[in-house]
Design a protein around this motif. Structure first.
Motif, short mmCIF file in Angstrom:
data_model
loop_
_atom_site.label_atom_id
_atom_site.label_comp_id
_atom_site.label_asym_id
_atom_site.label_seq_id
_atom_site.Cartn_x
_atom_site.Cartn_y
_atom_site.Cartn_z
N GLY A 103 0.81 -1.20 0.00
CA GLY A 103 0.00 0.00 0.00
C GLY A 103 0.85 1.26 0.00
O GLY A 103 0.38 2.33 0.37
N ALA A 104 2.10 1.12 -0.43
CA ALA A 104 3.04 2.25 -0.37
C ALA A 104 3.36 2.79 -1.76
O ALA A 104 3.57 2.02 -2.70
CB ALA A 104 4.33 1.82 0.31
N ARG A 105 3.40 4.11 -1.84
CA ARG A 105 3.82 4.77 -3.08
C ARG A 105 5.34 4.63 -3.18
O ARG A 105 6.07 5.14 -2.31
CB ARG A 105 3.44 6.25 -3.02
CG ARG A 105 3.91 7.07 -4.22
CD ARG A 105 3.62 8.56 -4.00
NE ARG A 105 2.20 8.82 -3.91
CZ ARG A 105 1.41 9.01 -4.98
NH1 ARG A 105 1.91 8.98 -6.19
NH2 ARG A 105 0.12 9.24 -4.82
N PRO A 106 5.86 3.94 -4.19
CA PRO A 106 7.31 3.77 -4.30
C PRO A 106 7.98 5.12 -4.51
O PRO A 106 7.50 5.94 -5.29
CB PRO A 106 7.48 2.89 -5.54
CG PRO A 106 6.12 2.30 -5.80
CD PRO A 106 5.14 3.29 -5.29
N ALA A 163 16.92 -2.14 -3.42
CA ALA A 163 16.12 -1.96 -2.21
C ALA A 163 15.29 -0.71 -2.43
O ALA A 163 15.67 0.16 -3.22
CB ALA A 163 17.01 -1.81 -0.98
N GLY A 164 14.15 -0.64 -1.75
CA GLY A 164 13.28 0.51 -2.00
C GLY A 164 12.53 0.95 -0.77
O GLY A 164 12.25 0.15 0.14
N TRP A 219 1.92 0.37 -8.99
CA TRP A 219 1.40 1.38 -8.07
C TRP A 219 0.16 2.09 -8.62
O TRP A 219 -0.81 2.32 -7.88
CB TRP A 219 2.47 2.39 -7.67
CG TRP A 219 1.87 3.56 -6.95
CD1 TRP A 219 1.76 4.84 -7.41
CD2 TRP A 219 1.25 3.54 -5.65
NE1 TRP A 219 1.12 5.62 -6.49
CE2 TRP A 219 0.79 4.85 -5.40
CE3 TRP A 219 1.02 2.54 -4.70
CZ2 TRP A 219 0.12 5.18 -4.22
CZ3 TRP A 219 0.36 2.88 -3.53
CH2 TRP A 219 -0.09 4.19 -3.31
N PRO A 220 0.10 2.45 -9.93
CA PRO A 220 -1.11 3.13 -10.41
C PRO A 220 -2.38 2.32 -10.16
O PRO A 220 -3.43 2.90 -9.85
CB PRO A 220 -0.83 3.30 -11.92
CG PRO A 220 0.66 3.36 -12.01
CD PRO A 220 1.16 2.39 -10.97
#
Ligand code: MG
Length: 354
Positions: A103-106, A163-164, A219-220
């Protein structure tokens, strides 16, 4: 090495900066090659304020009070270039998509390059250019990196570790623990393309219609679910092990049963045909741009509409529902009504797929 079908990167001119044409372990003394690569390849491609600071690490400022998601993944795909993508594109989207599944915006990525002596610099530049394009597409910045060179024969060209970090934009906790009986399982698009694209390329198989990897940012699609007000309980991208493995893992961790309808799972004819020839079940074949979303049944139509507008590879489909038992068991009901229990594959179905 054959050309990728969808290469957007051209390197027609010779290497302009006086480097050797291939990666060399000893290039003018310690660190010279790494410095050359930073100055002429990585720096210009990934330029951003954090990276340009040329410090030991990136100093980053997340929005105040925001929860962060953090993940990492290594990429050893063989071949490095394939229809629809390459190892660089895969490394960027793979990590960005794992963040999206939280649920995270990269937002920020680091990348570690393990390079084998003898790798053509032009090929590295092509991978880096592809990563730059993918990072733009996924709206992430590559803010830190590292390069190591290993002796000839001690690697296989290029391995990438990314990694992000992203910031969580969902109001409720997303994960298997939130799944409950009454949820439906939505699939964002057709399955099996990435695995079959790699396998076809690796084995030199020629199909009437070439199979192109589904490699894409997710993500979109997640953002569209949030914007539509969907109470998303769980998300999972369908990478190694495919749809079936992802559903089994979630069912086990959530302690619920799942009934999947085989006829509802979209598989294109080329993928279905290739799977038949090779004796593979498309439900277990890897994807790199597909997700499943677990949402309350009452929100299924609204969630499907959101996915249809934003998810790659659609149309999306409702492929199953959650029941309270048998806990941890996933049953696949065939078109004629016969049911079979899905279980994890004992070995790796396709090694070095990502
Ligand atoms: Mg994942």
């Amino acid at each position: 090495m054959s050309e990728p079908a969808s290469s957007s990167v051209s390197l027609a001119c010779p290497i302009p900066w006086g480097a050797p044409t291939e990666i060399q372990l000893a290039h003018g003394g310690g660190g010279r090659l790494t410095q050359d690569l930073i100055d002429h390849v990585f720096g210009p491609a990934f330029a951003n304020p954090a990276l340009d600071a040329r410090h030991d690490g990136a100093v980053l400022v997340p929005p105040a009070g925001q929860r962060l998601a953090f993940t990492t993944d290594s990429h050893v795909v063989s071949p490095r270039f394939f229809p629809g993508g390459d190892i660089g594109r895969l490394a960027v989207f793979g990590t960005a998509n794992d963040l999206a599944m939280c649920g995270a915006r990269p937002r920020w990525l680091s990348v570690g390059f393990i390079l084998e002596e003898g790798l053509a610099i032009a090929e590295l530049e092509r991978i880096v250019a592809s990563m730059r394009a993918a990072a733009r597409e996924a709206d992430v910045a590559i803010v830190a990196g590292d390069t190591k060179v290993v002796e000839r024969g001690k690697g296989d060209g290029v391995y990438l570790t990314t990694a992000g970090i992203g910031w969580v934009e969902s109001a409720c906790a997303i994960g298997p623990a939130a799944v409950r009986p009454g949820d439906v399982v939505l699939l964002s698009g057709d399955i099996g393309r990435h695995g079959m694209a790699i396998l076809a390329q690796r084995d030199g198989l020629a199909f009437e219609s070439p199979i192109v990897s589904d490699c894409a940012p997710l993500w979109p699609a997640v953002e569209a679910l949030f914007a539509a007000g969907i109470e998303v309980h769980c998300l999972r991208d369908l990478t190694r092990g495919g749809l079936a493995t992802a559903v089994i893992e979630i069912a086990e961790h959530a302690g619920v049963g799942v009934l999947l309808e085989e006829s509802a799972v979209p598989v294109t004819e080329p993928v279905r045909g290739a799977c038949e020839i090779l004796g593979l079940d498309p439900c277990f074949v890897a994807n790199e741009g597909r997700l499943i979303a677990w949402v309350p049944a009452a929100q299924a139509d609204a969630a499907l509409a959101a996915l249809a507008a934003a998810a790659p590879g659609g149309p999306p489909a409702c492929i199953g529902r959650v029941r309270d038992r048998p806990a941890g068991q996933v049953v696949l009901r065939g078109a004629l009504g016969a049911e079979r229990l899905l279980s994890r594959l004992s070995g790796e179905q396709l090694p070095r797929i990502c």
